[in-house]
Scaffold this active site. Structure first.
Site, PDB file in Angstrom:
ATOM      1  N   ASP A   1       1.666   4.959   1.752  1.00 13.91           N
ATOM      2  CA  ASP A   1       1.436   5.855   2.877  1.00 13.91           C
ATOM      3  C   ASP A   1       1.992   7.230   2.527  1.00 13.91           C
ATOM      4  O   ASP A   1       3.037   7.343   1.885  1.00 13.91           O
ATOM      5  CB  ASP A   1       2.140   5.327   4.134  1.00 13.91           C
ATOM      6  CG  ASP A   1       1.680   3.913   4.480  1.00 13.91           C
ATOM      7  OD1 ASP A   1       0.473   3.728   4.695  1.00 13.91           O
ATOM      8  OD2 ASP A   1       2.527   3.000   4.505  1.00 13.91           O
TER       9      ASP A   1
ATOM     10  N   ASP B   1       9.998   3.730  12.945  1.00 16.18           N
ATOM     11  CA  ASP B   1      10.653   2.580  13.574  1.00 16.18           C
ATOM     12  C   ASP B   1      12.021   2.242  12.991  1.00 16.18           C
ATOM     13  O   ASP B   1      13.043   2.351  13.670  1.00 16.18           O
ATOM     14  CB  ASP B   1       9.719   1.354  13.615  1.00 16.18           C
ATOM     15  CG  ASP B   1       9.005   1.051  12.309  1.00 16.18           C
ATOM     16  OD1 ASP B   1       9.320   1.714  11.294  1.00 16.18           O
ATOM     17  OD2 ASP B   1       8.143   0.144  12.286  1.00 16.18           O
TER      18      ASP B   1
ATOM     19  N   ASP C   1       0.857  -1.185   0.000  1.00 12.63           N
ATOM     20  CA  ASP C   1       0.000   0.000   0.000  1.00 12.63           C
ATOM     21  C   ASP C   1       0.897   1.240   0.000  1.00 12.63           C
ATOM     22  O   ASP C   1       2.114   1.130   0.081  1.00 12.63           O
ATOM     23  CB  ASP C   1      -0.939   0.010   1.211  1.00 12.63           C
ATOM     24  CG  ASP C   1      -0.207  -0.279   2.504  1.00 12.63           C
ATOM     25  OD1 ASP C   1       0.953   0.180   2.666  1.00 12.63           O
ATOM     26  OD2 ASP C   1      -0.784  -0.954   3.378  1.00 12.63           O
TER      27      ASP C   1
HETATM   28  P1  ATP Z   1       3.791  -2.618   4.897  1.00 15.54           P
HETATM   29  O1  ATP Z   1       2.666  -1.666   4.648  1.00 15.54           O
HETATM   30  O2  ATP Z   1       4.415  -3.167   3.672  1.00 15.54           O
HETATM   31  O3  ATP Z   1       3.479  -3.648   5.899  1.00 15.54           O
HETATM   32  P2  ATP Z   1       5.009  -0.285   6.032  1.00 15.54           P
HETATM   33  O4  ATP Z   1       6.437   0.030   6.375  1.00 15.54           O
HETATM   34  O5  ATP Z   1       4.345   0.610   5.060  1.00 15.54           O
HETATM   35  O6  ATP Z   1       4.995  -1.789   5.573  1.00 15.54           O
HETATM   36  P3  ATP Z   1       2.901   0.392   7.842  1.00 15.54           P
HETATM   37  O7  ATP Z   1       2.405  -0.396   8.997  1.00 15.54           O
HETATM   38  O8  ATP Z   1       2.014   0.623   6.685  1.00 15.54           O
HETATM   39  O9  ATP Z   1       4.239  -0.342   7.382  1.00 15.54           O
HETATM   40  O10 ATP Z   1       3.412   1.771   8.423  1.00 15.54           O
HETATM   41  C1  ATP Z   1       3.843   2.823   7.578  1.00 15.54           C
HETATM   42  C2  ATP Z   1       5.043   3.512   8.194  1.00 15.54           C
HETATM   43  O11 ATP Z   1       4.686   4.082   9.453  1.00 15.54           O
HETATM   44  C3  ATP Z   1       6.217   2.612   8.481  1.00 15.54           C
HETATM   45  O12 ATP Z   1       7.022   2.421   7.361  1.00 15.54           O
HETATM   46  C4  ATP Z   1       6.925   3.378   9.582  1.00 15.54           C
HETATM   47  O13 ATP Z   1       7.662   4.433   9.053  1.00 15.54           O
HETATM   48  C5  ATP Z   1       5.768   3.971  10.367  1.00 15.54           C
HETATM   49  N1  ATP Z   1       5.357   3.091  11.475  1.00 15.54           N
HETATM   50  C6  ATP Z   1       4.396   2.158  11.455  1.00 15.54           C
HETATM   51  N2  ATP Z   1       4.263   1.549  12.631  1.00 15.54           N
HETATM   52  C7  ATP Z   1       5.179   2.103  13.446  1.00 15.54           C
HETATM   53  C8  ATP Z   1       5.556   1.909  14.812  1.00 15.54           C
HETATM   54  N3  ATP Z   1       4.950   0.998  15.564  1.00 15.54           N
HETATM   55  N4  ATP Z   1       6.551   2.684  15.310  1.00 15.54           N
HETATM   56  C9  ATP Z   1       7.146   3.623  14.542  1.00 15.54           C
HETATM   57  N5  ATP Z   1       6.855   3.840  13.270  1.00 15.54           N
HETATM   58  C10 ATP Z   1       5.890   3.099  12.706  1.00 15.54           C
HETATM   59 MG    MG Z   2       2.307   0.563   4.507  1.00 10.16          MG
END
Ligand code: ATP
Ligand code: MG
Length: 454
Positions: free
Chosen positions: A71, A154, A69
């Protein structure tokens, strides 16, 4: 600001001095960003706001992978985002976000958050919109600058920002270098970051497995010791996280890595207790591994998978142990399984909130198991017609594969299903339990048993 023109990071980079990687020096092309994400980015920019794609979108495109997805991060407040998009909903209390809906696609728009400072009793803000409890962030709605936003993310590879204004990537934490060398590294002090949000330990495993990255030693070091903190997380959040770990096609490896770091225990404590028994290596570990292997194969083949089956398998060792304890106390068999199923489900629910629509079929899969041993007359057709037959039968095969159910039983049902329907009646009249290995096929021309039943 350090401007970078090649793919290697400047030595002088510090944590708050970002490296800016211009368009020609990175792999992210607008052609690979969804039209809807681009729409959101451009509309924010045209309204005078900063707009960046961040997180998985930048990370996965940089690796040549397809993002799950997209963001978006912006300096626009959630309310301002809502004014720009008719199809926008604000969600979340702990973490207020704007969701912009385009049919099935949702673009998540987050306002820059300020830096954390858990040593500050008040959470470091005057309007009290960040809340810590025991070092844990329970609400995080203090808005800030791009720099602050980057440093509270993170992992370094999740803190890369693609700027729609000039198509550059902004890197505050050395994420590009870590991407290139396959390293997953928490930003800041690992212990503090895990204490703030223990779910980050699960995310570490998930990303390491998904991307084939290794954990940086500093990121890995505290996990075993801090893993029990996961048990304190809200069960609904753990459910989401467990699905991401086990339903994305990498379940088997995720299970192994979770166990390695002691992270399986806080998620499935009852099962973990059984896995610690001497018999587990022969029976339950292969049982779960097989279940996860078939889940991975289905995901790989784009077939549907259900959390009901997944949880049925992950909790079965605990159900069996509980059932045995009840039998040892002299409870009748029919009651023991029902009761064990109810107890395990109730206890597990305190850790991971499995919604009813999955919990009910999970229990049905369990409860149907003894019915595979009753193979006379109408019982067979009744079981076959049960909406959960297929899942329960697959479960029986899984059990048989590790010697947890009679081979003969799985074989009988396999053959029965392979028998043409017109010939099944006789098969179902085979003796009650497993004296005959195969269903008898009706001899051609003998109408004797037609229309038979119980
Ligand atoms: P995917 O969507 O492929 O699982 P993602 O990295 O995009 O991976 P998301 O859960 O969509 O993960 O979160 C988007 C972003 O928000 C992350 O890349 C990170 O920068 C931040 N993020 C998400 N969860 C946390 C957390 N628990 N602590 C700190 N930052 C976070
Ligand atoms: Mg994501």
């Amino acid at each position: 600001m350090v401007i970078r023109t090649e793919t290697c990071v400047a030595e002088e980079q510090s944590t708050t001095e970002p490296v800016v990687i211009p368009r020609e020096a990175h792999r992210i092309s607008r052609a690979n960003i969804s039209d809807n994400a681009l729409k959101v980015l451009y509309r924010l920019k045209n309204a005078g706001f900063q707009a960046y794609m961040v997180g998985g979108g930048v990370r996965d495109l940089s690796l040549g992978r397809e993002p799950k997805d997209f963001d978006v991060a912006t300096d626009a407040r959630p309310e301002e985002v809502r004014k720009l998009f008719r199809n926008c909903r604000l969600i979340g209390r702990r973490f207020r976000l704007a969701h912009v809906h385009f049919g099935p696609e949702v673009i998540e728009v987050a306002t820059f958050r300020a830096l954390h400072d858990p040593t500050d009793e008040d959470g470091g803000d005057s309007d009290g919109d960040r809340l810590y409890e025991n070092g844990r962030i329970v609400r995080d709605n203090v808005y800030g600058t791009l720099t602050e936003d980057a440093l509270r993310r993170d992992f370094t590879i999740n803190a890369l920002y693609y700027n729609i204004a000039d198509f550059s990537v902004v890197d505050y934490a050395g994420g590009m270098d870590d991407l290139e060398s396959g390293v997953l590294r928490l930003i800041g002090d690992a212990r503090q970051r895990y204490r703030e949000d223990p779910v980050r330990m699960l995310r570490a495993v998930r990303f390491a497995v998904k991307l084939g990255f290794r954990l940086h030693p500093d990121t890995a070091a505290p996990v075993r010791e801090m893993a029990p903190l996961v048990a304190e997380m809200p069960p609904a959040r753990l459910f989401d996280e467990v699905l991401k770990l086990f339903m994305a096609g990498m379940a088997q490896e995720s299970f192994e890595v979770l166990r390695h770091y002691g992270l399986f225990d806080p998620l499935f404590p009852l099962t973990a207790a059984e896995l610690a028994e001497p018999v587990a290596e022969e029976r339950w570990v292969p049982f779960i591994a097989r279940a996860l292997e078939s889940t991975d194969a289905r995901v790989g083949a784009d077939k549907p998978v259900t959390p009901a089956y997944l949880f049925a398998a992950l909790l079965w060792p605990a159900v069996r142990a509980c059932e045995q304890a009840l039998l040892d106390r002299g409870e009748p068999p029919a009651y023991a399984l029902q009761q064990a199923a109810a107890e395990v489900q109730r206890e597990q629910q305190q850790r991971i909130a499995l919604p009813k629509r999955f919990a009910i079929p999970m229990r049905e899969i369990w409860i149907l198991q003894p019915r595979f041993e009753k193979r006379s007359g109408k019982r067979v057709e009744r079981l076959l017609a049960h909406p959960r037959f297929r899942a329960a039968y697959d479960f029986l095969e899984l059990r048989a594969a590790v010697g947890e159910a009679p081979d003969e039983s799985a074989a009988w049902w396999r053959d029965y299903q392979a028998t043409p329907e017109a010939e099944r009646v006789v098969a179902a009249q085979a003796p009650r339990s497993g004296r005959r290995r195969r269903p008898r096929r009706r001899r051609r021309g003998s109408g004797k048993d037609d229309g038979g039943g119980e």
